[in-house]
Design a protein around this motif. Structure first.
Motif, PDB file in Angstrom:
ATOM      1  N   SER A  63      -4.225 -22.568   6.815  1.00 42.52           N
ATOM      2  CA  SER A  63      -4.963 -22.834   8.052  1.00 42.52           C
ATOM      3  C   SER A  63      -4.119 -22.637   9.312  1.00 42.52           C
ATOM      4  CB  SER A  63      -5.530 -24.249   8.030  1.00 42.52           C
ATOM      5  OG  SER A  63      -4.484 -25.196   7.886  1.00 42.52           O
ATOM      6  N   VAL A  64      -2.802 -22.601   9.171  1.00 39.68           N
ATOM      7  CA  VAL A  64      -1.940 -22.483  10.359  1.00 39.68           C
ATOM      8  C   VAL A  64      -1.076 -21.224  10.349  1.00 39.68           C
ATOM      9  CG1 VAL A  64      -1.884 -24.992  10.556  1.00 39.68           C
ATOM     10  CG2 VAL A  64       0.023 -23.791   9.451  1.00 39.68           C
ATOM     11  N   LYS A  65      -1.131 -20.441   9.285  1.00 38.14           N
ATOM     12  CA  LYS A  65      -0.319 -19.226   9.203  1.00 38.14           C
ATOM     13  C   LYS A  65      -0.610 -18.299  10.366  1.00 38.14           C
ATOM     14  CE  LYS A  65       0.553 -18.941   4.230  1.00 38.14           C
ATOM     15  NZ  LYS A  65       0.215 -18.235   2.966  1.00 38.14           N
ATOM     16  N   GLY A  66       0.457 -17.797  10.983  1.00 36.10           N
ATOM     17  CA  GLY A  66       0.302 -16.899  12.109  1.00 36.10           C
ATOM     18  C   GLY A  66       0.137 -17.608  13.442  1.00 36.10           C
ATOM     19  N   ARG A  67      -0.070 -18.913  13.417  1.00 36.22           N
ATOM     20  CA  ARG A  67      -0.239 -19.681  14.667  1.00 36.22           C
ATOM     21  C   ARG A  67       0.886 -20.693  14.871  1.00 36.22           C
ATOM     22  NH1 ARG A  67      -4.425 -23.024  15.303  1.00 36.22           N
ATOM     23  NH2 ARG A  67      -4.637 -23.512  13.075  1.00 36.22           N
ATOM     24  N   PHE A  68       1.357 -21.289  13.787  1.00 33.55           N
ATOM     25  CA  PHE A  68       2.403 -22.320  13.861  1.00 33.55           C
ATOM     26  C   PHE A  68       3.715 -21.753  13.334  1.00 33.55           C
ATOM     27  CE2 PHE A  68      -0.426 -26.395  13.463  1.00 33.55           C
ATOM     28  CZ  PHE A  68      -1.236 -25.922  14.494  1.00 33.55           C
ATOM     29  N   THR A  69       4.816 -22.208  13.933  1.00 33.20           N
ATOM     30  CA  THR A  69       6.138 -21.796  13.470  1.00 33.20           C
ATOM     31  C   THR A  69       7.047 -23.020  13.407  1.00 33.20           C
ATOM     32  OG1 THR A  69       5.885 -19.624  14.524  1.00 33.20           O
ATOM     33  CG2 THR A  69       8.105 -20.289  13.881  1.00 33.20           C
ATOM     34  N   ILE A  70       7.709 -23.204  12.267  1.00 32.25           N
ATOM     35  CA  ILE A  70       8.675 -24.295  12.118  1.00 32.25           C
ATOM     36  C   ILE A  70      10.076 -23.713  12.205  1.00 32.25           C
ATOM     37  CG2 ILE A  70       8.728 -24.143   9.582  1.00 32.25           C
ATOM     38  CD1 ILE A  70       9.011 -27.223   9.534  1.00 32.25           C
ATOM     39  N   SER A  71      10.960 -24.462  12.844  1.00 28.30           N
ATOM     40  CA  SER A  71      12.348 -24.022  12.945  1.00 28.30           C
ATOM     41  C   SER A  71      13.260 -25.242  12.954  1.00 28.30           C
ATOM     42  CB  SER A  71      12.560 -23.178  14.205  1.00 28.30           C
ATOM     43  OG  SER A  71      12.270 -23.934  15.366  1.00 28.30           O
ATOM     44  N   ILE A  72      14.529 -24.989  12.668  1.00 30.12           N
ATOM     45  CA  ILE A  72      15.520 -26.067  12.635  1.00 30.12           C
ATOM     46  C   ILE A  72      16.736 -25.601  13.414  1.00 30.12           C
ATOM     47  CG2 ILE A  72      16.486 -25.261  10.428  1.00 30.12           C
ATOM     48  CD1 ILE A  72      16.875 -28.221   9.680  1.00 30.12           C
ATOM     49  N   ASP A  73      17.314 -26.500  14.202  1.00 26.41           N
ATOM     50  CA  ASP A  73      18.429 -26.061  15.042  1.00 26.41           C
ATOM     51  C   ASP A  73      19.710 -25.950  14.228  1.00 26.41           C
ATOM     52  OD1 ASP A  73      19.430 -29.129  16.806  1.00 26.41           O
ATOM     53  OD2 ASP A  73      19.489 -28.599  14.707  1.00 26.41           O
ATOM     54  N   THR A  74      20.728 -25.310  14.812  1.00 26.03           N
ATOM     55  CA  THR A  74      21.953 -25.032  14.068  1.00 26.03           C
ATOM     56  C   THR A  74      22.681 -26.301  13.678  1.00 26.03           C
ATOM     57  OG1 THR A  74      23.110 -24.744  16.174  1.00 26.03           O
ATOM     58  CG2 THR A  74      22.257 -22.759  15.099  1.00 26.03           C
ATOM     59  N   ALA A  75      22.516 -27.348  14.424  1.00 23.97           N
ATOM     60  CA  ALA A  75      23.131 -28.622  14.063  1.00 23.97           C
ATOM     61  C   ALA A  75      22.312 -29.356  13.010  1.00 23.97           C
ATOM     62  CB  ALA A  75      23.293 -29.497  15.294  1.00 23.97           C
ATOM     63  N   LYS A  76      21.123 -28.808  12.728  1.00 23.15           N
ATOM     64  CA  LYS A  76      20.259 -29.360  11.700  1.00 23.15           C
ATOM     65  C   LYS A  76      19.889 -30.799  11.960  1.00 23.15           C
ATOM     66  CE  LYS A  76      22.016 -26.098   8.329  1.00 23.15           C
ATOM     67  NZ  LYS A  76      22.672 -25.894   7.024  1.00 23.15           N
ATOM     68  N   THR A  77      19.703 -31.127  13.240  1.00 23.55           N
ATOM     69  CA  THR A  77      19.274 -32.474  13.546  1.00 23.55           C
ATOM     70  C   THR A  77      17.889 -32.527  14.177  1.00 23.55           C
ATOM     71  OG1 THR A  77      20.332 -32.386  15.709  1.00 23.55           O
ATOM     72  CG2 THR A  77      21.639 -33.279  13.873  1.00 23.55           C
ATOM     73  N   VAL A  78      17.368 -31.364  14.613  1.00 22.75           N
ATOM     74  CA  VAL A  78      16.044 -31.325  15.234  1.00 22.75           C
ATOM     75  C   VAL A  78      15.215 -30.233  14.571  1.00 22.75           C
ATOM     76  CG1 VAL A  78      14.723 -31.021  17.341  1.00 22.75           C
ATOM     77  CG2 VAL A  78      16.963 -32.128  17.425  1.00 22.75           C
ATOM     78  N   VAL A  79      14.024 -30.599  14.156  1.00 23.05           N
ATOM     79  CA  VAL A  79      13.074 -29.638  13.596  1.00 23.05           C
ATOM     80  C   VAL A  79      11.932 -29.490  14.594  1.00 23.05           C
ATOM     81  CG1 VAL A  79      11.485 -29.146  11.717  1.00 23.05           C
ATOM     82  CG2 VAL A  79      13.700 -30.209  11.247  1.00 23.05           C
ATOM     83  N   VAL A  80      11.609 -28.263  14.931  1.00 25.21           N
ATOM     84  CA  VAL A  80      10.604 -27.978  15.959  1.00 25.21           C
ATOM     85  C   VAL A  80       9.384 -27.324  15.315  1.00 25.21           C
ATOM     86  CG1 VAL A  80      10.095 -26.613  18.005  1.00 25.21           C
ATOM     87  CG2 VAL A  80      12.292 -27.781  17.799  1.00 25.21           C
ATOM     88  N   LEU A  81       8.210 -27.759  15.735  1.00 25.41           N
ATOM     89  CA  LEU A  81       6.957 -27.130  15.321  1.00 25.41           C
ATOM     90  C   LEU A  81       6.309 -26.542  16.569  1.00 25.41           C
ATOM     91  CD1 LEU A  81       4.829 -26.486  13.180  1.00 25.41           C
ATOM     92  CD2 LEU A  81       3.773 -28.691  13.688  1.00 25.41           C
ATOM     93  N   GLN A  82       6.321 -25.233  16.662  1.00 24.22           N
ATOM     94  CA  GLN A  82       5.664 -24.534  17.763  1.00 24.22           C
ATOM     95  C   GLN A  82       4.238 -24.215  17.339  1.00 24.22           C
ATOM     96  OE1 GLN A  82       6.798 -23.754  20.942  1.00 24.22           O
ATOM     97  NE2 GLN A  82       4.678 -23.108  21.281  1.00 24.22           N
ATOM     98  N   MET A  83       3.279 -24.715  18.086  1.00 25.32           N
ATOM     99  CA  MET A  83       1.867 -24.540  17.736  1.00 25.32           C
ATOM    100  C   MET A  83       1.187 -23.715  18.815  1.00 25.32           C
ATOM    101  SD  MET A  83       0.961 -28.351  16.311  1.00 25.32           S
ATOM    102  CE  MET A  83       1.066 -29.111  17.925  1.00 25.32           C
ATOM    103  N   ASN A  84       0.703 -22.544  18.450  1.00 22.72           N
ATOM    104  CA  ASN A  84       0.015 -21.645  19.384  1.00 22.72           C
ATOM    105  C   ASN A  84      -1.430 -21.456  18.947  1.00 22.72           C
ATOM    106  OD1 ASN A  84       2.486 -21.240  20.763  1.00 22.72           O
ATOM    107  ND2 ASN A  84       3.036 -19.554  19.402  1.00 22.72           N
ATOM    108  N   SER A  85      -2.234 -20.941  19.855  1.00 20.85           N
ATOM    109  CA  SER A  85      -3.650 -20.669  19.562  1.00 20.85           C
ATOM    110  C   SER A  85      -4.320 -21.879  18.929  1.00 20.85           C
ATOM    111  CB  SER A  85      -3.768 -19.452  18.631  1.00 20.85           C
ATOM    112  OG  SER A  85      -3.166 -18.321  19.209  1.00 20.85           O
ATOM    113  N   LEU A  86      -4.118 -23.020  19.535  1.00 23.48           N
ATOM    114  CA  LEU A  86      -4.634 -24.260  18.965  1.00 23.48           C
ATOM    115  C   LEU A  86      -6.155 -24.289  18.968  1.00 23.48           C
ATOM    116  CD1 LEU A  86      -1.971 -26.671  20.417  1.00 23.48           C
ATOM    117  CD2 LEU A  86      -2.571 -26.500  17.996  1.00 23.48           C
ATOM    118  N   LYS A  87      -6.692 -24.916  17.930  1.00 22.32           N
ATOM    119  CA  LYS A  87      -8.133 -25.027  17.741  1.00 22.32           C
ATOM    120  C   LYS A  87      -8.529 -26.504  17.711  1.00 22.32           C
ATOM    121  CE  LYS A  87      -7.991 -20.999  14.653  1.00 22.32           C
ATOM    122  NZ  LYS A  87      -8.328 -20.488  13.299  1.00 22.32           N
TER     123      LYS A  87
END
Length: 124
Positions: A63-87
């Protein structure tokens, strides 16, 4: 003790974007799965995406493929969820969760450490 703190929720119009952050502390395992889950009123908690802290491998719900992206910073202390084209159907309380492991899943039962959640509302 693993601790997770989410931030970045809010209200947005359909088609808009939001960026959620999860600060993770207290984990010592080289391989840790960190996932984002969401729960709408009256519905079960569902897995949105996960990332492995070791090799950065990811999983996404269809349901979120192509719209959401998960990433983790190099220090591995913050995980980010970028959500685009929200419904509107993305409206839910979003939770960050963590569990030591090599093979990550999107099943809530596989995660033992949870944050308090942050609300995301998509509405015109």
């Amino acid at each position: 003790q693993v601790q997770l703190v989410e931030s970045g929720g809010g209200s947005v119009q359909p088609g808009g974007s939001l960026r959620l952050s999860c600060v993770v502390s207290g984990y010592s395992h080289v391989r840790t799965c960190i996932g984002w889950f969401r729960q709408a009123p009256g519905k079960e908690r569902e897995g949105v995406t996960s990332i492995n802290s070791f090799d950065h491998s990811t999983l996404y719900a269809d349901s979120v493929k192509g719209r959401f992206t998960i990433s983790i910073d190099t220090a591995k202390t913050v995980v980010v969820l970028q959500m685009n084209s929200l419904k509107p159907e993305d409206t839910a309380k979003y939770y960050c969760a963590a569990e030591p492991g090599t093979y990550c899943s999107l099943a809530a039962r596989d995660y033992n450490y949870w944050g308090q959640g942050t609300q995301v509302t998509v509405s015109s």
